[in-house]
Design a protein around this motif. Structure first.
Motif, PDB file in Angstrom:
ATOM      1  N   MET A   1       0.766  -0.702   0.044  1.00  0.00           N
ATOM      2  CA  MET A   1       0.262   0.414  -0.345  1.00  0.00           C
ATOM      3  C   MET A   1       0.907   0.965   0.387  1.00  0.00           C
ATOM      4  SD  MET A   1      -1.380   2.422   1.413  1.00  0.00           S
ATOM      5  CE  MET A   1      -0.859   2.656   2.789  1.00  0.00           C
ATOM      6  N   ALA A   2       0.996   1.757  -1.592  1.00  0.00           N
ATOM      7  CA  ALA A   2       1.622   3.187  -0.928  1.00  0.00           C
ATOM      8  C   ALA A   2       0.973   4.016  -1.690  1.00  0.00           C
ATOM      9  CB  ALA A   2       3.027   2.594  -1.939  1.00  0.00           C
ATOM     10  N   ILE A   3       0.274   4.953  -1.162  1.00  0.00           N
ATOM     11  CA  ILE A   3      -0.270   5.531  -1.632  1.00  0.00           C
ATOM     12  C   ILE A   3       0.014   6.707  -1.458  1.00  0.00           C
ATOM     13  CG2 ILE A   3      -2.972   7.204  -1.736  1.00  0.00           C
ATOM     14  CD1 ILE A   3      -4.152   4.346  -0.634  1.00  0.00           C
ATOM     15  N   ASP A   4       0.091   7.791  -2.034  1.00  0.00           N
ATOM     16  CA  ASP A   4       0.683   8.651  -1.924  1.00  0.00           C
ATOM     17  C   ASP A   4      -0.239  10.249  -1.401  1.00  0.00           C
ATOM     18  OD1 ASP A   4       0.169   9.823  -4.329  1.00  0.00           O
ATOM     19  OD2 ASP A   4       1.623  10.541  -5.418  1.00  0.00           O
ATOM     20  N   ASN A   5      -1.014  10.651  -1.671  1.00  0.00           N
ATOM     21  CA  ASN A   5      -2.349  11.674  -1.474  1.00  0.00           C
ATOM     22  C   ASN A   5      -3.395  10.548  -0.144  1.00  0.00           C
ATOM     23  OD1 ASN A   5      -3.860  10.468  -3.042  1.00  0.00           O
ATOM     24  ND2 ASN A   5      -4.260  12.358  -3.459  1.00  0.00           N
ATOM     25  N   LEU A   6      -2.499   9.666   0.875  1.00  0.00           N
ATOM     26  CA  LEU A   6      -3.534   9.658   2.259  1.00  0.00           C
ATOM     27  C   LEU A   6      -3.842  10.144   2.599  1.00  0.00           C
ATOM     28  CD1 LEU A   6      -0.408   6.759   3.550  1.00  0.00           C
ATOM     29  CD2 LEU A   6      -2.698   6.224   2.724  1.00  0.00           C
ATOM     30  N   PRO A   7      -3.766  11.412   3.200  1.00  0.00           N
ATOM     31  CA  PRO A   7      -4.740  12.414   3.528  1.00  0.00           C
ATOM     32  C   PRO A   7      -5.821  12.555   3.027  1.00  0.00           C
ATOM     33  CG  PRO A   7      -2.550  13.189   4.655  1.00  0.00           C
ATOM     34  CD  PRO A   7      -2.720  11.758   3.027  1.00  0.00           C
ATOM     35  N   SER A   8      -5.905  12.392   1.524  1.00  0.00           N
ATOM     36  CA  SER A   8      -6.832  13.102   0.857  1.00  0.00           C
ATOM     37  C   SER A   8      -8.047  11.914   1.404  1.00  0.00           C
ATOM     38  CB  SER A   8      -6.824  13.137  -0.285  1.00  0.00           C
ATOM     39  OG  SER A   8      -7.617  13.894  -1.428  1.00  0.00           O
ATOM     40  N   GLU A   9      -7.888  10.738   1.809  1.00  0.00           N
ATOM     41  CA  GLU A   9      -9.152   9.944   2.209  1.00  0.00           C
ATOM     42  C   GLU A   9     -10.222  10.362   3.219  1.00  0.00           C
ATOM     43  OE1 GLU A   9      -8.615   5.733   2.310  1.00  0.00           O
ATOM     44  OE2 GLU A   9      -7.173   5.849   1.372  1.00  0.00           O
ATOM     45  N   LEU A  10      -9.416  11.209   4.218  1.00  0.00           N
ATOM     46  CA  LEU A  10      -9.937  11.854   5.561  1.00  0.00           C
ATOM     47  C   LEU A  10      -9.900  13.571   4.909  1.00  0.00           C
ATOM     48  CD1 LEU A  10      -9.345   9.836   8.471  1.00  0.00           C
ATOM     49  CD2 LEU A  10     -11.104   9.735   7.556  1.00  0.00           C
ATOM     50  N   PRO A  11     -10.646  13.759   3.757  1.00  0.00           N
ATOM     51  CA  PRO A  11     -10.215  15.749   3.451  1.00  0.00           C
ATOM     52  C   PRO A  11     -11.023  16.188   4.330  1.00  0.00           C
ATOM     53  CG  PRO A  11     -11.546  14.353   2.042  1.00  0.00           C
ATOM     54  CD  PRO A  11     -11.100  13.068   2.904  1.00  0.00           C
ATOM     55  N   ARG A  12     -12.070  16.740   4.715  1.00  0.00           N
ATOM     56  CA  ARG A  12     -12.454  17.520   6.090  1.00  0.00           C
ATOM     57  C   ARG A  12     -11.728  17.983   6.834  1.00  0.00           C
ATOM     58  NH1 ARG A  12     -16.684  14.204   4.268  1.00  0.00           N
ATOM     59  NH2 ARG A  12     -18.368  15.516   2.753  1.00  0.00           N
ATOM     60  N   ASP A  13     -11.292  16.319   8.168  1.00  0.00           N
ATOM     61  CA  ASP A  13     -10.198  16.625   8.972  1.00  0.00           C
ATOM     62  C   ASP A  13      -8.755  16.827   8.557  1.00  0.00           C
ATOM     63  OD1 ASP A  13     -12.205  15.164  11.233  1.00  0.00           O
ATOM     64  OD2 ASP A  13     -11.745  13.461   9.921  1.00  0.00           O
ATOM     65  N   ALA A  14      -8.543  16.437   7.238  1.00  0.00           N
ATOM     66  CA  ALA A  14      -6.978  16.965   7.217  1.00  0.00           C
ATOM     67  C   ALA A  14      -7.163  18.729   6.579  1.00  0.00           C
ATOM     68  CB  ALA A  14      -6.567  16.098   5.985  1.00  0.00           C
ATOM     69  N   SER A  15      -8.392  18.701   6.089  1.00  0.00           N
ATOM     70  CA  SER A  15      -8.383  20.416   6.059  1.00  0.00           C
ATOM     71  C   SER A  15      -7.557  21.212   6.566  1.00  0.00           C
ATOM     72  CB  SER A  15      -8.577  20.960   4.629  1.00  0.00           C
ATOM     73  OG  SER A  15      -9.303  19.947   3.784  1.00  0.00           O
ATOM     74  N   HIS A  16      -8.958  20.807   7.541  1.00  0.00           N
ATOM     75  CA  HIS A  16      -8.891  21.429   8.401  1.00  0.00           C
ATOM     76  C   HIS A  16      -7.696  22.348   9.655  1.00  0.00           C
ATOM     77  CE1 HIS A  16     -10.767  22.993  12.832  1.00  0.00           C
ATOM     78  NE2 HIS A  16     -11.911  23.193  12.165  1.00  0.00           N
ATOM     79  N   SER A  17      -7.126  20.411   9.691  1.00  0.00           N
ATOM     80  CA  SER A  17      -5.698  20.838  10.457  1.00  0.00           C
ATOM     81  C   SER A  17      -4.823  21.359  10.376  1.00  0.00           C
ATOM     82  CB  SER A  17      -5.586  19.498  10.630  1.00  0.00           C
ATOM     83  OG  SER A  17      -4.398  19.011  11.690  1.00  0.00           O
ATOM     84  N   PHE A  18      -5.087  21.035   8.849  1.00  0.00           N
ATOM     85  CA  PHE A  18      -4.757  22.621   8.438  1.00  0.00           C
ATOM     86  C   PHE A  18      -4.253  23.840   8.208  1.00  0.00           C
ATOM     87  CE2 PHE A  18      -2.017  23.664   4.160  1.00  0.00           C
ATOM     88  CZ  PHE A  18      -0.829  23.178   4.484  1.00  0.00           C
ATOM     89  N   GLY A  19      -5.556  23.730   7.450  1.00  0.00           N
ATOM     90  CA  GLY A  19      -6.144  25.303   7.378  1.00  0.00           C
ATOM     91  C   GLY A  19      -5.367  26.198   8.930  1.00  0.00           C
ATOM     92  N   GLU A  20      -5.995  25.280  10.305  1.00  0.00           N
ATOM     93  CA  GLU A  20      -6.163  26.554  11.487  1.00  0.00           C
ATOM     94  C   GLU A  20      -4.291  26.741  11.449  1.00  0.00           C
ATOM     95  OE1 GLU A  20      -6.754  23.068  14.385  1.00  0.00           O
ATOM     96  OE2 GLU A  20      -8.813  24.383  14.504  1.00  0.00           O
ATOM     97  N   ASN A  21      -3.076  25.869  11.389  1.00  0.00           N
ATOM     98  CA  ASN A  21      -1.756  26.302  11.807  1.00  0.00           C
ATOM     99  C   ASN A  21      -1.637  26.911  10.164  1.00  0.00           C
ATOM    100  OD1 ASN A  21      -0.971  24.286  13.638  1.00  0.00           O
ATOM    101  ND2 ASN A  21      -0.823  22.389  11.675  1.00  0.00           N
TER     102      ASN A  21
END
Length: 406
Positions: free
Chosen positions: A342-362
């Motif tokens: 398993m070598a997906i290179d955009n793993l956070p895109s599977e949980l895009p809402r949570d990942a985007s929210h955390s990224f945007g906060e920082n």
């Protein structure tokens, strides 16, 4: 103060990525916190937040964003979509001289684009400011367990991409019933911590590297391995982390003992191309090599793990690797003799809402004050190209850009 127009650009790299740098509420927050900034959201049918959700927050949605000076993305921008003379922020994947993005950096320089790479945004201590690492680790570990379960037909869990968010993913944990296997996890940063959230959440016991190598257990266990656990200084002598990170070429691999007792390997450690690889294809052919499933979160193609021949995708997350032929077998779980990767290179895109929210906060807390106001050096340190040329810290990429290193 003159108005600064910022665009949230549509992700157009294939395969599609559903993340965004700022959620609708965060985009509205930016306009309040920085009154001289106007945020425009480029229309997208792929993004995890709809155009309507941005409109509801008072954010203008438009197709044409050419009147914006700063463009915020996530993944690499396709070359035909680059707009001359703009400031772009995205993960460029060029700083390690990745051959597949050579033309991208060449065009960025030719088009007089100022490129600020998220990966290079650091504080004065050198610590990264914004990253998706935690969610890469969460999804990567979960997908590793998904892969192992499918390979041996042990249990059936939903993919993370089919869950609404992380809380929904956690409802699947109770379905994961493992035999007394051993799981090796490399890394000490955000990725490894995210992976441990999953392993701990499922109730898999953590043991020391020494216990992992020497003892047998009647339950599944995992060990977190640091660079000091699987690298050895050439010629012997004491091991210091500082020396390893400064001169990784002076060390040799020490991971082989773990390959003889590991069932599932989760790779979550940053790898420097000057550092030793973890193991070679020839090692995989030797008697006693036990690893049959690998979740390569780092996804360094032809890097530290020989079976990572190419990325997998969210739609097709797993492929098999045949060490006898050194080839990818597209159909996963096709032979006991193959290693499932398993070598997906955009793993956070599977949980895009949570990942985007955390990224945007920082982004809002640490980066945008420097980007829109007085820079304490953070933006300069992360600027790879500006005014048609590489900046000082990135002059080492000159041969890469010119093609001399080919």
């Amino acid at each position: 103060m003159s108005e600064i127009r910022v665009a949230l650009i549509r992700e157009e790299k294939i395969p599609a990525d559903r993340r965004v740098a700022l959620t609708p509420k965060q985009a509205a927050e930016v306009q309040v916190k920085f009154p001289h900034v106007k945020v425009i959201c480029q229309s997208s049918k792929v993004r995890c937040f709809t155009d309507e959700q941005y409109c509801t927050q008072g954010i203008e949605v438009a197709e044409d964003i050419s009147n914006c000076g700063i463009l915020l993305g996530v993944k690499e921008v396709p070359i035909p979509k680059l707009i001359n003379d703009k400031t772009y922020l995205f993960f460029s994947h060029t700083i390690k001289k990745q051959s597949y993005n050579r033309k991208l950096l060449q065009q960025i320089i030719e088009k007089n684009i100022r490129l600020i790479d998220y990966e290079r945004l650091t504080n004065k201590k050198g610590n990264r400011i914004v990253a998706f690492g935690r969610f890469a680790g969460i999804v990567g570990a979960y997908n590793g367990l998904y892969t192992y379960g499918k390979k041996y037909n042990l249990y059936h869990i939903r993919r993370a991409k089919d869950c609404y968010d992380l809380e929904d993913v956690k409802t699947e944990y109770s379905k994961i019933k493992l035999p007394p296997i051993k799981i090796a996890l490399t890394g000490a940063g955000r990725v490894a911590n995210g992976a441990m959230e999953v392993l701990n959440g499922i109730g898999i016991r953590k043991v020391t590297p020494q216990e992992y190598l020497e003892e047998k257990f009647d339950e599944p266990v995992y060990a977190q391995l640091f660079v000091t656990d699987y690298n050895v200084k050439k010629g012997g002598g004491s091991f210091t982390r500082k020396e390893f990170f400064n001169h990784p070429e002076e060390f040799e691999p020490g991971f082989l003992p773990y390959t003889k007792v590991t069932d599932l390997f989760i790779a979550g450690a940053f790898w420097d191309h000057r550092a030793p690889v973890l193991f070679h294809r020839e090692d995989m052919l030797k008697k006693g090599f036990q690893i049959k499933a690998i979740a390569d979160i780092t996804c360094d193609i032809e890097g530290s793990i020989p079976s990572t021949k190419r990325p997998s995708t969210i739609d097709k997350p797993v492929y098999d690797y045949n060490p006898e032929t050194d080839e990818v077998v597209e159909e996963p779980y096709s032979s006991e003799n193959y290693v499932s990767v398993m070598a997906i290179d955009n793993l956070p895109s599977e949980l895009p809402r949570d990942a985007s929210h955390s990224f945007g906060e920082n982004l809002i807390q640490y980066v945008l004050p420097n980007l829109f106001g007085e820079d304490d050096g953070m933006i300069n340190r992360a600027t790879i190209a500006n005014k048609g040329q590489l900046t000082g810290p990135y002059l080492y990429l000159k041969d890469y850009v010119s093609g001399i290193d080919v």
